[in-house]
Design an enzyme around this catalytic site. Structure first.
Site, mmCIF file in Angstrom:
data_model
loop_
_atom_site.group_PDB
_atom_site.id
_atom_site.type_symbol
_atom_site.label_atom_id
_atom_site.label_comp_id
_atom_site.label_asym_id
_atom_site.label_seq_id
_atom_site.Cartn_x
_atom_site.Cartn_y
_atom_site.Cartn_z
ATOM 1 N N CYS A 1 48.569 32.165 50.348
ATOM 2 C CA CYS A 1 47.487 31.040 50.417
ATOM 3 C C CYS A 1 46.901 30.709 51.630
ATOM 4 O O CYS A 1 46.004 31.508 52.334
ATOM 5 C CB CYS A 1 48.167 29.794 49.615
ATOM 6 N N HIS B 1 50.273 32.109 45.032
ATOM 7 C CA HIS B 1 51.751 31.673 45.361
ATOM 8 C C HIS B 1 52.870 32.526 44.563
ATOM 9 O O HIS B 1 53.290 31.934 43.608
ATOM 10 C CB HIS B 1 51.746 30.128 45.034
ATOM 11 N N GLU C 1 55.611 33.113 45.221
ATOM 12 C CA GLU C 1 56.952 32.286 45.472
ATOM 13 C C GLU C 1 57.372 31.449 43.932
ATOM 14 O O GLU C 1 58.466 31.150 43.819
ATOM 15 C CB GLU C 1 57.056 31.468 46.708
HETATM 16 N N1 GLN Z 1 44.225 24.756 52.128
HETATM 17 C C1 GLN Z 1 43.960 25.676 51.603
HETATM 18 C C2 GLN Z 1 42.865 25.721 50.462
HETATM 19 O O1 GLN Z 1 42.714 24.651 49.959
HETATM 20 C C3 GLN Z 1 45.179 26.627 51.317
HETATM 21 C C4 GLN Z 1 45.732 25.961 50.244
HETATM 22 C C5 GLN Z 1 47.279 26.382 50.067
HETATM 23 O O2 GLN Z 1 47.762 26.914 50.926
HETATM 24 N N2 GLN Z 1 47.899 25.896 49.135
HETATM 25 O O3 GLN Z 1 42.339 26.611 50.039
#
Ligand code: GLN
Length: 532
Positions: free
Chosen positions: A381, A507, A509
């Site tokens: 992410c 994600h 994970e």
């Molecule tokens: N802050 C970043 C976004 O909003 C990444 C978000 C995250 O890592 N879950 O796109």
């Protein structure tokens, strides 16, 4: 259908979620269909807006629900796939009741905790039972017995127990039996008092799961049994596990927890087959080799902020017959340091997700180190966004490249706000959330690692790769390895001429299980082993 309610006493952080999940594992391995549910007494509608310091990781479900990390344990320990119906906070309960009141559904009546709030809570148990039919529904009540905000849930359960009838419900209380060093004794008083509190409310636990650092000797068990009004065999010792949380189901099985619960619920089912689970645990606790992995984040001092990532690494390591030596690297500290100081002896670098600017430059520096030193890299992410910024700055020469999250007016926002996020001002449940499909490009490393070209992964973000930089970056060896089916959103990137450099906007994970590790993690650990 049968119901198990799991309450907790004396202190928080007792591992109630793990105990509930472990019981789920055992019942599932007896051939029963199990579903788990969590009640959280806090007033937030969901934990999505809470700080990791307050709450730990926010666990995201397929349907985009942002939930408590215990739901991660439930999904990892059992085969159930959860939805927003499996997670209820007081905030949601009150929100529903108040919306009904405004609509006029209670017209003329005084709206009260009993019966309106308690009816809503019971309704959520019944709705779930209809939506996800199963043999046993395990409901965990967050918080500690005696908390003011937990009372409506306990009262609702009292009513539910009465309505469901004996033989259909078990109340299991997870409690602490502390060891007092000066006396050299385990103390039962706190548990007695927390059970007394439950009895005051009208709840009579039939099973006591005792968290303890020392074995529960016969006299302690007898005392707990007598004072807490629980049969002796239902006083279960849950000693701190030596090496891994995955030992917990095996330990509880040795204490016959699942047999006791099945007897109470009149479930005549075969013994749990834990052979596969045992093999997994053995690989975790007695690995043949070890590999050093750095996680570069800003919440590394917390146990719970990157829970699912740590668990995914454990699963992937077990699949590679190795153990993990985790090196927790503070991203902020890395900002004023040569990254090789902290990273010179690690076999791989993982940059997790995150929000806000703090520590981002440290993550960028760790990513640069991994790229240049050909150290396996996995970005999740924000980790993918960081990898994009790093490449744009240091390979494409866009010196001030950044994310619009940190530099909204920047000249080169290689990461920018998702189109659908423009104009969104609400902070609750307003990100791009939940499971979305990704198409993987043929011939990429990711395609090889996944072994398929169509995947479905869980998301939680507001920003995305800015496609106007695509060509310029691709020319230099940046590979767009996966996109949304319409090609609009970049979901997966990798680098040419690097042994393993993969980063994703989603994600992974949240979809790793003990015996089904996630391919991106398994591939990462495999590459790390080759780098040792
Ligand atoms: N802050 C970043 C976004 O909003 C990444 C978000 C995250 O890592 N879950 O796109």
């Amino acid at each position: 259908m049968k119901y198990i309610f799991v309450t907790g006493g004396v202190v928080s952080s007792l591992g109630k979620g793990l105990a509930a999940a472990s019981l789920g594992t055992l019942l599932e391995q007896r051939g029963l269909k199990v579903v788990l549910q969590k009640f959280d007494p806090y007033l937030n509608v969901d934990p999505g807006t809470m700080n990791p310091f307050q709450h730990g990781e926010v666990y995201v479900l397929d349907d985009g629900a942002e939930t408590d990390l215990d739901l991660g344990h439930y999904e990892r320990f059992t085969n159930c796939v959860l939805t927003r119906s499996n997670s209820t906070s007081s905030g949601q309960v009150y929100e529903t009741v108040l919306a009904r009141e405004r609509r006029g559904d209670y017209l003329g009546n005084t709206v009260q905790v009993i019966p309106h709030v308690t009816d809503e809570i019971k309704g959520r148990i019944r709705t779930l039972a209809k939506e996800q039919p199963c043999d046993v529904l395990i409901t965990e009540i967050g918080g500690t017995t005696g908390d003011i905000e937990g009372l409506p849930f306990l009262e609702a359960i009292r009513q539910f127990v009465l309505e469901a009838g004996s033989g259909n419900v078990v109340v299991m209380h997870v409690t602490l039996v502390p060891y007092i060093k000066a006396a050299g004794e385990l103390k039962t008083k706190p548990s007695q008092q927390s059970i007394a509190k439950l009895r005051e409310i009208g709840l009579h636990p039939q099973v006591l799961v005792c968290r303890t650092e020392h074995p529960l000797e016969e006299d302690v068990r007898n005392k707990l049994s007598m004072f807490c009004n629980v049969p002796l065999e239902a006083v279960i010792e849950a000693r701190d596990v030596d090496h891994s949380i995955y030992e917990m189901p095996l330990m509880l099985q040795r204490e016959k927890l699942d047999q006791i619960v099945c007897d109470l619920l009149h479930l005549n089912v075969p013994k749990a087959d834990m052979r596969e689970w045992t093999r997994f645990v053995k690989r975790v606790v007695q690995p043949k080799k070890r590999v050093k992995i750095a996680v570069v984040g800003k919440y590394i001092e917390l146990q719970d902020a990157y829970k699912s990532i740590y668990e995914s690494l454990t699963h992937a390591a077990a699949a590679n017959d190795c153990g993990i030596d985790l090196v927790r690297v503070d991203a902020e500290e890395l900002e004023n340091q040569d990254p090789s100081e902290a990273l010179h002896d690690v076999a791989g670098v993982l940059v997790p997700g995150g929000f806000g600017e703090r520590g981002v430059e440290g993550k960028i520096s760790a990513t640069k180190f991994a790229r240049e030193s050909e150290v396996p890299f996995l970005g999740l992410c924000l980790g993918m966004q960081v990898a994009t910024i790093e490449f744009a700055r240091n390979v494409c020469g866009l010196e001030d490249a950044n994310s619009a999250e940190f530099d909204p007016q920047g000249k080169h926002c290689v990461i920018h706000l998702l189109e659908e996020q423009k104009g969104v001002t609400d902070k609750g449940a307003s990100m791009r959330l939940g499971t979305w499909p990704t198409l993987i490009k043929k011939g990429t490393l990711a395609a090889k690692v996944y072994g398929t070209s169509k995947i479905r992964e869980r998301h939680r973000h507001r920003y995305e790769f800015n496609q106007s930089y695509r060509e310029q970056m691709e020319e230099k060896g940046f590979v767009i390895a996966g996109t949304s089916p319409d090609g609009q959103l970049v979901e997966l990137i990798e680098l040419q001429n690097h042994p393993y450099f993969i980063a994703c906007q989603y994600h992974p994970e949240f979809q790793s299980k003990p015996n089904h590790p996630h391919p991106l993690f398994t591939g990462f650990i495999k590459a790390c082993l080759q780098n040792c």
